[in-house]
Design an enzyme around this catalytic site. Structure first.
Site, PDB file in Angstrom:
ATOM      1  CG  ASP A 126       7.730  -9.432 -25.200  1.00 51.04           C
ATOM      2  OD1 ASP A 126       8.351  -8.509 -25.655  1.00 51.04           O
ATOM      3  OD2 ASP A 126       6.107  -9.609 -25.317  1.00 51.04           O
ATOM      4  CE  LYS A 143       6.964  -3.374 -29.800  1.00 51.45           C
ATOM      5  NZ  LYS A 143       5.951  -2.561 -30.541  1.00 51.45           N
ATOM      6  CB  CYS A 153      -0.563  -8.209 -31.258  1.00 51.22           C
ATOM      7  SG  CYS A 153      -0.285  -7.359 -32.685  1.00 51.22           S
ATOM      8  CD  GLN A 179       5.818  -1.680 -26.078  1.00 52.72           C
ATOM      9  OE1 GLN A 179       6.020  -1.227 -25.365  1.00 52.72           O
ATOM     10  NE2 GLN A 179       4.915  -1.658 -26.768  1.00 52.72           N
ATOM     11  CG  HIS A 232       2.810  -8.782 -28.499  1.00 54.36           C
ATOM     12  ND1 HIS A 232       3.376  -9.672 -29.671  1.00 54.36           N
ATOM     13  CD2 HIS A 232       2.943  -7.100 -28.557  1.00 54.36           C
ATOM     14  CE1 HIS A 232       2.556  -8.609 -30.171  1.00 54.36           C
ATOM     15  NE2 HIS A 232       2.729  -7.534 -30.259  1.00 54.36           N
TER      16      HIS A 232
HETATM   17  C1  LIG Z   1       4.673  -6.881 -25.707  1.00 51.77           C
HETATM   18  C2  LIG Z   1       5.511  -7.431 -26.854  1.00 51.77           C
HETATM   19  N1  LIG Z   1       5.928  -8.302 -26.944  1.00 51.77           N
HETATM   20  C3  LIG Z   1       6.235  -8.059 -28.566  1.00 51.77           C
HETATM   21  C4  LIG Z   1       6.423  -7.309 -28.863  1.00 51.77           C
HETATM   22  C5  LIG Z   1       6.693  -7.739 -30.997  1.00 51.77           C
HETATM   23  O1  LIG Z   1       7.012  -6.321 -31.396  1.00 51.77           O
HETATM   24  P1  LIG Z   1       7.835  -6.022 -33.268  1.00 51.77           P
HETATM   25  O2  LIG Z   1       6.144  -6.307 -33.322  1.00 51.77           O
HETATM   26  O3  LIG Z   1       8.676  -5.291 -32.853  1.00 51.77           O
HETATM   27  O4  LIG Z   1       8.500  -8.318 -32.965  1.00 51.77           O
HETATM   28  C6  LIG Z   1       5.473  -6.516 -29.320  1.00 51.77           C
HETATM   29  C7  LIG Z   1       5.598  -5.085 -30.383  1.00 51.77           C
HETATM   30  O5  LIG Z   1       4.392  -5.575 -30.969  1.00 51.77           O
HETATM   31  C8  LIG Z   1       4.763  -5.858 -28.023  1.00 51.77           C
HETATM   32  O6  LIG Z   1       4.656  -4.731 -27.300  1.00 51.77           O
END
Ligand SMILES: Cc1ncc(COP(=O)(O)O)c(C=O)c1O
Ligand SMILES: Cc1ncc(COP(=O)(O)O)c(C=O)c1O
Lengths: 402, 142, 402, 142
Positions: free
Chosen positions: A193, A219, A356, A196, A116
């Site tokens: 990270d 999430k 993203c 998910q 991401h």
């Molecule tokens: C794999 C992953 N990492 C990081 C994020 C970032 O999370 P957030 O948007 O809640 O900061 C997300 C979700 O958008 C994600 O799916």
């Protein structure tokens, strides 16, 4: 796991025609969490920590109790759980503090094209500022991170490994536990990270032995605007704060200040009180159902759908072997943006775009994808409606001339 | 005709499949504007050639959904040959129509009227607007 | 302004015996705001920006509409309103981005002993890292920042002026408009800590001509976990982001990324959606009552209380001339922590401590103070109960031997 | 006697006004621990001198509210002369009592029993605990 009963906890799903397949962006929220947040606003609303009066004291107890609930949930210590604005903020904290202070010219930072943006871009910035090298783990033909491929890129120069646990586009579970072990043998620190992962599977930070782990509440049935950074305590207490202000210091003089230890060292200002309290409730909600049950359920739905979709002509699935509830696909020749409007017409909420995660979209050599993601409140009926809609959509777009 | 069929009108599909005036030119007499909508990946470049108060040529290039790509083509066909004043008026009318604002129904939108159906899909209004907004910018750059 | 009616909007105040005098820490929340937040969780819960389906689209509209409401409220442009975790995060953003990139060795940064830690510590850090000089405006004998004293410290070397608009301990309104004009003549940029200003008085950023302005929702009837950084657009669009990730970029390649313009450039990750929507509602609520009315009301209460308190022996007030609803005081010889427990027994919620402003507490040469702060829901009856309690407290502590 | 009078018991006020064993000594045979509660400003240093398994001396210094300061004095008077085992037991009992946990009522808390009243004021439990926690740390440092 009684999905019919679970669905009742989600007021949005009172609209029986709604098929919500966008959990990978944000999950829906159960009434229990909404009520808990509302309770704070209606029955308190006051600040924490600094108040000695009863209302503030009780609110502080609730607030810090949430930290303990979340710490227990991931097998961490109370002091290792830092509240942030969300996973993106957590991942950035690691890069801005640990990264900026420890990476020097010539060091290597391992990332992947499966990340991401919030996982890879903070390190791209560190690499640029510190003249370090960003190294990408080669992905398998399926688009997976493997231990073998990881071994090909780790070197003595590797100082940080920043990888996702579960991909938000491909739904793959990466072998992070093995990777962490190898990384540690090379003296590198690992930031996971888990945005998910934590919502969908049991995660124990001590068992993984990760150095940092980030995730968001929104999430996983929790409020918006709140996330967690887990870090090993000895790392955290040796890291520089990146924000300075109220509540994170001990003594303040005109030209000198001393900082508190973790977690408060990293939490300046009035915290997101309602969100923290609501997050604790969300974790209790998920624990009650059981994370293993959730993963099993969503994986089952994914398998069911993929098997049916494979029989539909004119559909390309990019991640048939997804380990979770995420399916990335396209209707051949139809821009996903067009397609998603069709699904919306059937009251199926789904995402179209790069999620993203432009690097994996570019790796797939498509302009964008559709993404359906299943969670604890999705049913076999949702799947059937979805598959029906996929067929009709494909026919419709063929008909109008795509 | 349901809403979705009204969205994907034949004229729109025709322009999507057979875009007119597509491809940019390397000519500095043209004004070029590039607009991106990163959330969906739409990415459009519009060029206009103005001479003596009228639109001599419009070129476009980009990627995006059918609504986005076709509207660039429709735009080019509609506006080539118009005066700058007329083109501006058509653009305003079109954008107002899409965003459900009041608009002058007297103004002749030609094929662009086909995008009326987009109003039923607020989330797609951006797709139908992006190339027209880029065109508007090319006029401002004068 | 009908305070009796206003009180009804705050469910916590259904407890008629409660006298809430801790608004300077956090205000209570009206039912309208709680409902709006709850509505998001119960009727949506989905993500913004990236969704093309209807529910996400409608939520995005609500979300961005809040930005416009807040922009209008302070006289800013839509693009100049950045959502942050709170005032502390906003103030840090200015220091971490603008400060770190523009301050060099030998530069001067003007602050004051009247600052909240979140206003001064980010600049103490910049000064230390960049070998710049932190310069304190001398305070008057009352503890005020004045234009005269400001003129004594501003020089050609001054690059940044970081001052509060309203002090959270003394309740003074600083002459920031005049200060900004002078600072600009010297080529300095001004960051205004308006955490205690925006909730209590009409603020127009264009009229002030400030370069940056920070405030939090939770002190102005809004949700926790959300604040604003206002910045002039040309400054913002030339500043480096400090967090990198989803939603703040245009194009992402393996080793290159391009950023969006403000506000998105500074807002990575899933935003605090419920909080933003609730904040918009809070601003509407306050606008409806009128900020001028609020200031007039709380000042009137403060005057009433100060006049009565002056007649009580054994009480020291530190800011009789406070311009807002804030009173800092002590019962002579009684540690404020002891005192506050007495007030809590009378169901009067008040703060004791250094209020995250140790510099002014040290300046006052006391270990800590009590602080009572009035807001739109406080009544003359609250004041009378409070004064009565002050008298009884003083007598009680005398009796038990303090 | 209402809760608040029960909080400010005479023995507490006496130790607050006339603290025993106050002032630190500069002697490295003493173990020194400093604890701060930044949210309220309480700031306490405790020193203990252990010899042959018993507490020979306890010294304290600091600033804070009456509950905080007096409890350091009470602590010193209560624990000087006790064995380390007894001192540990008294400390645990005292801390358990304050936090409303089960505690051994047989253990003689001496003047420290006066802090029972604090239990009615959960927000003040920290004030009454801080010096005892610091003392506990001095034992751990052995
Ligand atoms: C794999 C992953 N990492 C990081 C994020 C970032 O999370 P957030 O948007 O809640 O900061 C997300 C979700 O958008 C994600 O799916
Ligand atoms: C003057 C002042 N500045 C800054 C802040 C910090 O605000 P927050 O705690 O919401 O980040 C506060 C409130 O605590 C304040 O009173």
């Amino acid at each position: 796991m009684d999905v019919k009963m679970i669905k009742k906890d989600f007021p949005v799903l009172n609209d029986n025609s709604l098929v919500y397949l966008d959990t990978a962006a944000s999950s829906l929220k159960p009434i229990q969490v909404a009520n808990k947040v509302n309770e704070y606003y209606l029955e308190s609303g006051v600040n924490v920590h600094r108040g000695v009066y009863n209302l503030s004291y009780k609110t502080t107890e609730l607030y810090e109790n949430s930290r303990q609930i979340i710490a227990d949930f991931i097998g961490a210590k109370f002091e290792e759980v830092i509240f942030t604005r969300g996973a993106s903020a957590s991942l950035n904290l690691v890069a801005s503090s640990y990264g900026m202070d420890n990476i020097v010219e010539g060091d290597e930072i391992i990332v992947s094209e499966l990340e991401h943006h919030s996982s890879v871009l903070p390190w791209m910035n560190v690499a640029k500022k510190k003249k370090a090298k960003l190294v990408y783990v080669p992905l398998t033909s399926e688009g997976r991170i493997t231990v073998e491929n990881f071994k090909k890129v780790i070197t003595k120069k590797t100082k940080v490994v920043a990888l996702n646990y579960v991909s938000n586009v491909m739904g793959y579970i990466a072998p992070v536990k093995e990777i962490i072990k190898i990384a540690h043998d090379f003296g590198a620190v690992v930031s996971v990270d888990a945005a998910q992962a934590v919502p969908h599977k049991a995660v124990d930070v001590k068992e993984l032995d990760c150095d940092f782990l980030s995730f968001s509440a929104h999430k996983m049935c929790g409020p918006s605007g709140i996330g967690i950074l887990y870090g090993k305590l000895d790392l955290l207490n040796n890291m520089e704060p990146i924000e300075f202000g109220g509540d994170m210091n001990d003594n303040v003089d005109l030209f000198e200040v001393s900082y508190k230890d973790s977690p408060y060292r990293f939490e300046t200002g009035t915290p997101p009180i309602a969100q923290v309290i609501g997050f604790g409730e969300a974790v209790k909600y998920l624990e009650n159902i059981g994370l293993d049950n959730i993963l099993e359920h969503e994986f089952m739905l994914k398998e069911y759908v993929v098997n049916k979709m494979k029989q539909i002509k004119g559909i390309t699935i990019y991640n048939e072997s997804s380990d979770t509830g995420i399916i990335a696909f396209n209707i051949d020749g139809v821009h996903p943006h067009d397609a998603v409007t069709y699904f919306d017409g059937d009251n199926i909420s789904m995402r179209a775009g790069h999620h993203c995660a432009q690097l994996i979209i570019k790796w797939l050599k498509v302009p964008a994808t559709l993404r359906a993601s299943f969670y604890l409140y999705n049913t076999i009926e949702d799947c059937d409606k979805f598959i029906e809609s996929v067929k009709k959509a494909r026919d419709f777009f063929t008909e109008v001339g795509f | 005709m349901n809403n979705l069929e009204a969205l994907y009108r034949q004229v729109i599909m025709d322009h999507y499949k057979n875009p007119r005036n597509k491809g940019l030119v390397n000519d500095e007499k043209y004004k070029t504007v590039h607009i991106k909508n990163p959330s969906c990946g739409d990415d459009i470049t519009i060029q206009s050639l103005i001479d003596n108060g009228s639109i001599k040529d419009v070129r476009h290039e980009g990627t995006g959904c059918s609504i986005c790509c076709s509207s660039a083509s429709v735009l080019s066909e509609t506006l080539i040959g118009k005066t700058v004043v007329e083109a501006n008026q058509i653009t305003q009318t079109y954008l107002n129509m899409l965003s459900n604002k009041e608009y002058d129904e007297e103004v002749e939108l030609e094929d662009a009227i086909a995008y009326q159906g987009v109003r039923k899909f607020p989330a797609r209004v951006k797709c139908a607007s992006i190339s027209w907004k880029a065109f508007e910018e090319t006029l401002k750059e004068e």
